[in-house]
Design a protein around this motif. Structure first.
Motif, PDB file in Angstrom:
ATOM      1  N   PRO A 129       0.837  -1.209   0.000  1.00 15.97           N
ATOM      2  CA  PRO A 129       0.000   0.000   0.000  1.00 15.97           C
ATOM      3  C   PRO A 129       0.871   1.259   0.000  1.00 15.97           C
ATOM      4  O   PRO A 129       2.062   1.216   0.313  1.00 15.97           O
ATOM      5  CB  PRO A 129      -0.811  -0.130   1.295  1.00 15.97           C
ATOM      6  CG  PRO A 129      -0.750  -1.581   1.658  1.00 15.97           C
ATOM      7  CD  PRO A 129       0.569  -2.076   1.155  1.00 15.97           C
ATOM      8  N   GLU A 130       0.268   2.372  -0.359  1.00 19.04           N
ATOM      9  CA  GLU A 130       1.019   3.617  -0.453  1.00 19.04           C
ATOM     10  C   GLU A 130       1.541   4.081   0.899  1.00 19.04           C
ATOM     11  O   GLU A 130       2.571   4.761   0.970  1.00 19.04           O
ATOM     12  CB  GLU A 130       0.135   4.704  -1.073  1.00 19.04           C
ATOM     13  CG  GLU A 130      -0.270   4.404  -2.514  1.00 19.04           C
ATOM     14  CD  GLU A 130      -1.121   5.509  -3.093  1.00 19.04           C
ATOM     15  OE1 GLU A 130      -1.441   6.461  -2.323  1.00 19.04           O
ATOM     16  OE2 GLU A 130      -1.473   5.433  -4.285  1.00 19.04           O
ATOM     17  N   ASP A 131       0.836   3.750   1.979  1.00 19.11           N
ATOM     18  CA  ASP A 131       1.250   4.224   3.296  1.00 19.11           C
ATOM     19  C   ASP A 131       2.285   3.323   3.953  1.00 19.11           C
ATOM     20  O   ASP A 131       2.668   3.543   5.105  1.00 19.11           O
ATOM     21  CB  ASP A 131       0.037   4.341   4.224  1.00 19.11           C
ATOM     22  CG  ASP A 131      -0.709   3.017   4.363  1.00 19.11           C
ATOM     23  OD1 ASP A 131      -0.524   2.140   3.494  1.00 19.11           O
ATOM     24  OD2 ASP A 131      -1.469   2.864   5.338  1.00 19.11           O
ATOM     25  N   VAL A 132       2.756   2.287   3.255  1.00 20.08           N
ATOM     26  CA  VAL A 132       3.758   1.364   3.794  1.00 20.08           C
ATOM     27  C   VAL A 132       5.086   1.628   3.104  1.00 20.08           C
ATOM     28  O   VAL A 132       5.179   1.573   1.871  1.00 20.08           O
ATOM     29  CB  VAL A 132       3.334  -0.107   3.586  1.00 20.08           C
ATOM     30  CG1 VAL A 132       4.433  -1.053   4.052  1.00 20.08           C
ATOM     31  CG2 VAL A 132       2.036  -0.390   4.333  1.00 20.08           C
ATOM     32  N   CYS A 133       6.099   1.908   3.887  1.00 17.98           N
ATOM     33  CA  CYS A 133       7.438   2.180   3.356  1.00 17.98           C
ATOM     34  C   CYS A 133       8.121   0.853   2.997  1.00 17.98           C
ATOM     35  O   CYS A 133       8.257  -0.021   3.865  1.00 17.98           O
ATOM     36  CB  CYS A 133       8.268   2.942   4.372  1.00 17.98           C
ATOM     37  SG  CYS A 133       9.974   3.249   3.857  1.00 17.98           S
ATOM     38  N   MET A 174      10.431  -4.018  19.866  1.00 16.95           N
ATOM     39  CA  MET A 174      10.419  -3.562  18.475  1.00 16.95           C
ATOM     40  C   MET A 174      10.568  -2.049  18.416  1.00 16.95           C
ATOM     41  O   MET A 174       9.938  -1.322  19.184  1.00 16.95           O
ATOM     42  CB  MET A 174       9.120  -4.002  17.798  1.00 16.95           C
ATOM     43  CG  MET A 174       9.068  -3.668  16.316  1.00 16.95           C
ATOM     44  SD  MET A 174       7.625  -4.382  15.514  1.00 16.95           S
ATOM     45  CE  MET A 174       7.972  -6.125  15.705  1.00 16.95           C
ATOM     46  N   PRO A 175      11.399  -1.536  17.506  1.00 23.43           N
ATOM     47  CA  PRO A 175      11.578  -0.078  17.387  1.00 23.43           C
ATOM     48  C   PRO A 175      10.259   0.618  17.070  1.00 23.43           C
ATOM     49  O   PRO A 175       9.383   0.081  16.384  1.00 23.43           O
ATOM     50  CB  PRO A 175      12.575   0.055  16.230  1.00 23.43           C
ATOM     51  CG  PRO A 175      13.276  -1.262  16.161  1.00 23.43           C
ATOM     52  CD  PRO A 175      12.283  -2.284  16.609  1.00 23.43           C
ATOM     53  N   GLY A 176      10.118   1.852  17.566  1.00 19.59           N
ATOM     54  CA  GLY A 176       8.872   2.582  17.405  1.00 19.59           C
ATOM     55  C   GLY A 176       8.525   2.909  15.971  1.00 19.59           C
ATOM     56  O   GLY A 176       7.352   2.978  15.604  1.00 19.59           O
ATOM     57  N   HIS A 177       9.566   3.112  15.129  1.00 23.98           N
ATOM     58  CA  HIS A 177       9.275   3.497  13.752  1.00 23.98           C
ATOM     59  C   HIS A 177       8.805   2.314  12.913  1.00 23.98           C
ATOM     60  O   HIS A 177       8.398   2.498  11.756  1.00 23.98           O
ATOM     61  CB  HIS A 177      10.525   4.112  13.107  1.00 23.98           C
ATOM     62  CG  HIS A 177      11.658   3.141  12.914  1.00 23.98           C
ATOM     63  ND1 HIS A 177      12.413   2.644  13.959  1.00 23.98           N
ATOM     64  CD2 HIS A 177      12.157   2.567  11.796  1.00 23.98           C
ATOM     65  CE1 HIS A 177      13.322   1.825  13.496  1.00 23.98           C
ATOM     66  NE2 HIS A 177      13.204   1.756  12.183  1.00 23.98           N
ATOM     67  N   LEU A 178       8.813   1.088  13.488  1.00 20.25           N
ATOM     68  CA  LEU A 178       8.344  -0.092  12.767  1.00 20.25           C
ATOM     69  C   LEU A 178       6.999  -0.599  13.284  1.00 20.25           C
ATOM     70  O   LEU A 178       6.374  -1.444  12.641  1.00 20.25           O
ATOM     71  CB  LEU A 178       9.373  -1.229  12.860  1.00 20.25           C
ATOM     72  CG  LEU A 178      10.739  -0.966  12.232  1.00 20.25           C
ATOM     73  CD1 LEU A 178      11.654  -2.175  12.425  1.00 20.25           C
ATOM     74  CD2 LEU A 178      10.612  -0.646  10.749  1.00 20.25           C
ATOM     75  N   THR A 179       6.570  -0.109  14.450  1.00 21.15           N
ATOM     76  CA  THR A 179       5.331  -0.623  15.038  1.00 21.15           C
ATOM     77  C   THR A 179       4.095  -0.275  14.211  1.00 21.15           C
ATOM     78  O   THR A 179       3.087  -0.994  14.268  1.00 21.15           O
ATOM     79  CB  THR A 179       5.155  -0.069  16.461  1.00 21.15           C
ATOM     80  OG1 THR A 179       5.225   1.367  16.413  1.00 21.15           O
ATOM     81  CG2 THR A 179       6.243  -0.598  17.380  1.00 21.15           C
ATOM     82  N   GLN A 180       4.151   0.805  13.446  1.00 21.64           N
ATOM     83  CA  GLN A 180       2.988   1.163  12.640  1.00 21.64           C
ATOM     84  C   GLN A 180       2.719   0.137  11.540  1.00 21.64           C
ATOM     85  O   GLN A 180       1.593   0.020  11.056  1.00 21.64           O
ATOM     86  CB  GLN A 180       3.205   2.536  12.013  1.00 21.64           C
ATOM     87  CG  GLN A 180       4.437   2.623  11.119  1.00 21.64           C
ATOM     88  CD  GLN A 180       4.629   4.018  10.547  1.00 21.64           C
ATOM     89  OE1 GLN A 180       3.803   4.905  10.759  1.00 21.64           O
ATOM     90  NE2 GLN A 180       5.724   4.207   9.819  1.00 21.64           N
ATOM     91  N   LEU A 181       3.737  -0.628  11.154  1.00 18.88           N
ATOM     92  CA  LEU A 181       3.544  -1.657  10.133  1.00 18.88           C
ATOM     93  C   LEU A 181       2.710  -2.822  10.648  1.00 18.88           C
ATOM     94  O   LEU A 181       2.160  -3.582   9.843  1.00 18.88           O
ATOM     95  CB  LEU A 181       4.901  -2.181   9.649  1.00 18.88           C
ATOM     96  CG  LEU A 181       5.824  -1.184   8.957  1.00 18.88           C
ATOM     97  CD1 LEU A 181       7.153  -1.859   8.607  1.00 18.88           C
ATOM     98  CD2 LEU A 181       5.173  -0.617   7.704  1.00 18.88           C
ATOM     99  N   ASP A 185      -2.539  -5.092   6.838  1.00 18.09           N
ATOM    100  CA  ASP A 185      -3.108  -6.407   6.544  1.00 18.09           C
ATOM    101  C   ASP A 185      -2.110  -7.306   5.827  1.00 18.09           C
ATOM    102  O   ASP A 185      -2.077  -8.514   6.054  1.00 18.09           O
ATOM    103  CB  ASP A 185      -4.368  -6.261   5.686  1.00 18.09           C
ATOM    104  CG  ASP A 185      -5.497  -5.580   6.437  1.00 18.09           C
ATOM    105  OD1 ASP A 185      -5.488  -5.626   7.679  1.00 18.09           O
ATOM    106  OD2 ASP A 185      -6.376  -4.992   5.776  1.00 18.09           O
ATOM    107  N   ILE A 186      -1.293  -6.735   4.972  1.00 16.60           N
ATOM    108  CA  ILE A 186      -0.341  -7.552   4.229  1.00 16.60           C
ATOM    109  C   ILE A 186       0.725  -8.136   5.151  1.00 16.60           C
ATOM    110  O   ILE A 186       1.153  -9.278   4.979  1.00 16.60           O
ATOM    111  CB  ILE A 186       0.300  -6.719   3.087  1.00 16.60           C
ATOM    112  CG1 ILE A 186       1.225  -7.611   2.255  1.00 16.60           C
ATOM    113  CG2 ILE A 186       1.052  -5.529   3.639  1.00 16.60           C
ATOM    114  CD1 ILE A 186       1.769  -6.921   1.027  1.00 16.60           C
ATOM    115  N   LEU A 187       1.143  -7.364   6.167  1.00 19.52           N
ATOM    116  CA  LEU A 187       2.113  -7.893   7.117  1.00 19.52           C
ATOM    117  C   LEU A 187       1.502  -9.029   7.933  1.00 19.52           C
ATOM    118  O   LEU A 187       2.165 -10.022   8.232  1.00 19.52           O
ATOM    119  CB  LEU A 187       2.613  -6.788   8.045  1.00 19.52           C
ATOM    120  CG  LEU A 187       3.645  -7.236   9.088  1.00 19.52           C
ATOM    121  CD1 LEU A 187       4.925  -7.703   8.406  1.00 19.52           C
ATOM    122  CD2 LEU A 187       3.948  -6.119  10.076  1.00 19.52           C
ATOM    123  N   CYS A 188       0.244  -8.904   8.293  1.00 20.66           N
ATOM    124  CA  CYS A 188      -0.439  -9.961   9.040  1.00 20.66           C
ATOM    125  C   CYS A 188      -0.465 -11.256   8.231  1.00 20.66           C
ATOM    126  O   CYS A 188      -0.212 -12.336   8.765  1.00 20.66           O
ATOM    127  CB  CYS A 188      -1.856  -9.508   9.373  1.00 20.66           C
ATOM    128  SG  CYS A 188      -2.817 -10.721  10.309  1.00 20.66           S
TER     129      CYS A 188
END
Length: 528
Positions: A129-133, A174-181, A185-188
Motif C-alpha cells: 500500500p502507499e502508506d507502507v514504506c 520492536m523499534p517505534g518506527h516499525l510498530t505502525q507496520l 493487513d499484508i504484514l499480518c
C-alpha cells in the motif's frame, strides 16, 4: 536415453531427488544394456535438456548436504520407484525406509544442527500500500527471519525456555518506527505464512520422520514446551494488534496439535512393533481373526451410511483381505501406514476430487465408518474370547492414531494453501508464492548481465559490469566480518531516531553467513 528418462521419471512439483541417486539409476541402466556411461556432468546436461524447468537445491545438515534435483519424481511404473523419493505419501511417516526398523539408536536433536529455514517472501515481489514504506517493511521482515532462525537454533539446542525470552525480546522491544507496520493487513498475512514455514520445520526437527525411539526426557521436554508456548505468545504479543496476535496463536495451536499427534503415534508404533515382530503372537492373531465373520460386521456397519457403504462394499472387503495378508507376511509397522494411506486416499481424497465434496464433511463420514468397523471387530473378538485381544487392541489404537494423523495432515496442507493464496493476492508475480531457489536467482542474475564481447575484450566488459552495479541503489554482498543479526543492527542504527540498536549482537552460527544482506551504504564489488 531420452526414452529411458521418459519411461522412469516425470515432473512432480515439491519433490526432491538426489542427483547421486539419479546417476546411480543411469549407471545401472548402462550396465544392463552394456552401454558405456557418460560422466556425471554430461548426464546432468541431458537431464536439463529433458526437464528444462528443474532447479538444483543443496539439502541436508552441515557437513552431510547433497545436491538434489527439485521438481522431478520417479514414476510408479518404474523399476526404480521408491515412495520416499516420489512424494506419494500422505504424512511424514509415509514411505519410510524399513531399514530403520530394529534400530536401537535414540533420536537426538543435535543431529539437526545447522538446519536452515526455507526462504520467506521478498518485499521486492510484493505490492505494498502507499502508506507502507518498502525499506521499513524490508527491515522488519529481515528482523523477523532472524528472529525465526534464532528460535529454530534454540529449539535444536533443546533450550526451550529461551524461546520465551526471544518472543518477549522481539515483540516488546520492536523499534517505534516499525510498530505502525503491525496494523497492515499484508504484514499480518506474511507473518502467518512465515509462522507456517517455521512450525513445519520445527515439527520435522522435534519428531523424527522414521519411527524410532525418542528419549523419555526429550519427549517430556517437548510436551512441556508445547504446553507453555501459547502462554508465551499471548504474553509477548500483549500490545500487538489483535489481527496478528490471533493469527499467531492459531498457527501455534495447529503446530502443537500436530507435534502431540506425531509423538503419540511414534510411541504407539514403537510399542506395536514388538507385538508384530512376535511370530507366535501374529499366528494367534490370524487364528482369532479367522473366527470372525467379517461379512456380518460389514452388514452391521451399513447402518451408519447406507448409500456410501453399499457402494464401497467391494473395496472394504479388498482392504480387509490386504490386512490379513499383512499379518501373514509379518509385515512391519511401515507397511500398515502405507495400507492406511491407500484407504484414506480411496475413501476420502479421491471422492473429494471426483465429486467435489467438502473435505471436512467427507472426513467426518469416514471417521464414523472407521470407528464403527473397529468397534464391531473388537466386539466380535471379545465374544469369541480371542487370546490375542490385547495385541489387536494395541494395533487398533495405533491405526486409529495414524488415521487421525493423516486427516489432520491433509487439513494442515489445505490451510497452508489458503495462507499462500492470501499472500499471493499481494504479489507482483502470481505464479510463485515463495522466493526462487538460489540456483534460479543466479540464472536470472546472469540474464540481466550485459552480453560478453565476442572479441575477448574483458576490460571493457568489466567496466560495463561496474557501471551497472554502481547504478544500483543497494548492493547485495557477503561479508565474513558481519553476521546477519549484526547486519540487522546496522539497519536499526541507520533508521532508529535514537541511533541505537534494540537488538544486541550475539554470536551466530556460521550458516548465517550464507544469507545475503542489504547494507545501507554502497560497497565496492570485488573483481571477478
Amino acid at each position: 536415453m531420452t526414452g529411458w528418462l521418459t519411461e522412469n521419471y516425470e515432473r512432480v512439483e515439491g519433490v526432491c531427488l538426489p542427483r547421486c541417486v539419479l546417476y546411480t539409476h543411469y549407471l545401472d541402466f548402462c550396465k544392463k544394456n552394456t552401454f558405456t556411461p557418460a560422466g556425471a556432468a554430461t548426464f546432468g546436461k541431458i537431464i536439463r535438456q529433458k526437464f528444462p524447468k528443474l532447479t538444483t537445491r543443496r539439502l541436508g545438515t552441515r557437513g552431510q548436504s547433497r545436491y538434489h534435483y527439485y521438481g522431478i519424481g520417479i514414476k510408479q511404473t518404474s523399476v526404480y520407484y521408491q515412495s520416499v523419493y516420489s512424494g506419494r505419501g500422505l504424512t511424514r511417516f509415509s514411505g519410510v525406509k524399513i531399514k530403520t526398523e530394529g534400530s536401537n539408536r535414540k533420536y537426538s536433536l543435535s543431529s539437526k544442527t545447522g538446519t536452515l529455514l526455507p526462504e520467506f517472501p521478498e518485499v521486492d515481489n510484493l505490492i505494498l500500500p502507499e502508506d507502507v514504506c518498502p525499506e521499513k517493511m524490508k527491515t522488519l521482515l529481515m528482523m523477523y527471519r532472524t528472529h525465526c532462525q534464532r528460535i529454530l537454533d534454540t529449539v535444536i539446542s533443546a533450550n526451550f525456555d529461551e524461546v520465551q525470552n526471544l518472543l518477549l525480546h522481539f515483540w516488546q522491544g520492536m523499534p517505534g518506527h516499525l510498530t505502525q507496520l503491525l496494523h497492515s493487513d499484508i504484514l499480518c498475512a506474511i507473518v502467518a505464512l512465515c509462522d507456517s514455514i517455521l512450525y513445519k520445520v520445527l515439527a520435522d526437527i522435534l519428531v523424527p520422520p522414521s519411527i524410532q525411539d525418542i528419549p523419555d526426557s526429550l519427549s517430556a521436554e517437548i510436551k512441556l514446551f508445547t504446553r507453555k508456548l501459547p502462554c508465551w505468545i499471548s504474553a509477548a504479543l500483549d500490545s500487538v494488534p489483535d489481527s496478528i496476535r490471533q493469527r499467531k496463536i492459531e498457527s501455534a495451536k495447529g503446530f502443537i496439535q500436530s507435534v502431540r499427534r506425531q509423538l503419540s503415534f511414534v510411541h504407539l508404533a514403537q510399542t506395536a512393533r514388538s507385538v508384530l515382530a512376535n511370530q507366535e503372537g501374529v499366528a494367534q492373531m490370524l487364528e482369532d481373526l479367522g473366527d470372525v465373520d467379517f461379512r456380518q460386521v460389514l452388514c452391521q456397519a451399513v447402518y451408519t451410511q447406507p448409500p456410501s457403504a453399499h457402494s464401497y462394499r467391494h473395496s472394504i472387503m479388498e482392504f480387509f483381505t490386504e490386512f490379513q495378508s499383512l499379518l501373514k507376511k509379518q509385515s512391519p509397522v511401515e507397511a500398515y501406514t502405507e495400507w492406511i494411506d491407500n484407504i484414506v486416499d480411496t475413501f476420502v481424497l479421491q471422492p473429494c476430487k471426483e465429486k467435489d465434496i467438502g473435505f471436512l464433511d467427507r472426513s467426518a463420514d469416514f471417521l464414523l465408518q472407521w470407528a464403527m468397523f473397529g468397534s464391531l471387530l473388537m466386539k466380535e473378538l471379545t465374544l469369541h474370547n480371542a487370546i490375542s485381544f490385547g495385541a489387536f487392541h494395541l494395533l487398533h489404537v495405533m491405526l486409529d492414531e495414524y488415521v487421525f494423523l493423516v486427516l489432520e495432515t491433509q487439513r494442515e496442507q489445505s490451510r497452508d494453501h489458503q495462507l499462500q493464496t492470501h499472500v499471493q493476492r499481494h504479489m507482483k508475480n502470481w505464479e510463485t508464492i515463495k522466493c526462487m531457489p538460489r540456483s534460479e536467482q543466479e540464472v536470472q542474475r546472469q540474464e540481466t548481465l550485459p552480453p560478453r564481447p565476442r572479441n575477448g575484450n574483458m576490460r571493457m566488459y568489466r567496466a560495463m559490469l561496474m557501471k551497472q552495479r554502481r547504478g544500483q541503489k543497494e548492493v547485495t554482498c557477503l561479508r565474513a566480518d558481519r553476521t546477519l543479526p549484526q547486519a540487522v543492527n546496522v539497519l536499526e542504527m541507520d533508521h532508529h531516531p535514537s541511533g541505537t540498536s534494540l537488538i544486541p549482537p550475539r554470536p551466530s552460527p556460521a550458516h548465517h553467513l550464507l544469507y545475503p544482506m542489504k547494507l545501507p551504504y554502497p560497497v565496492r564489488a570485488p573483481r571477478e
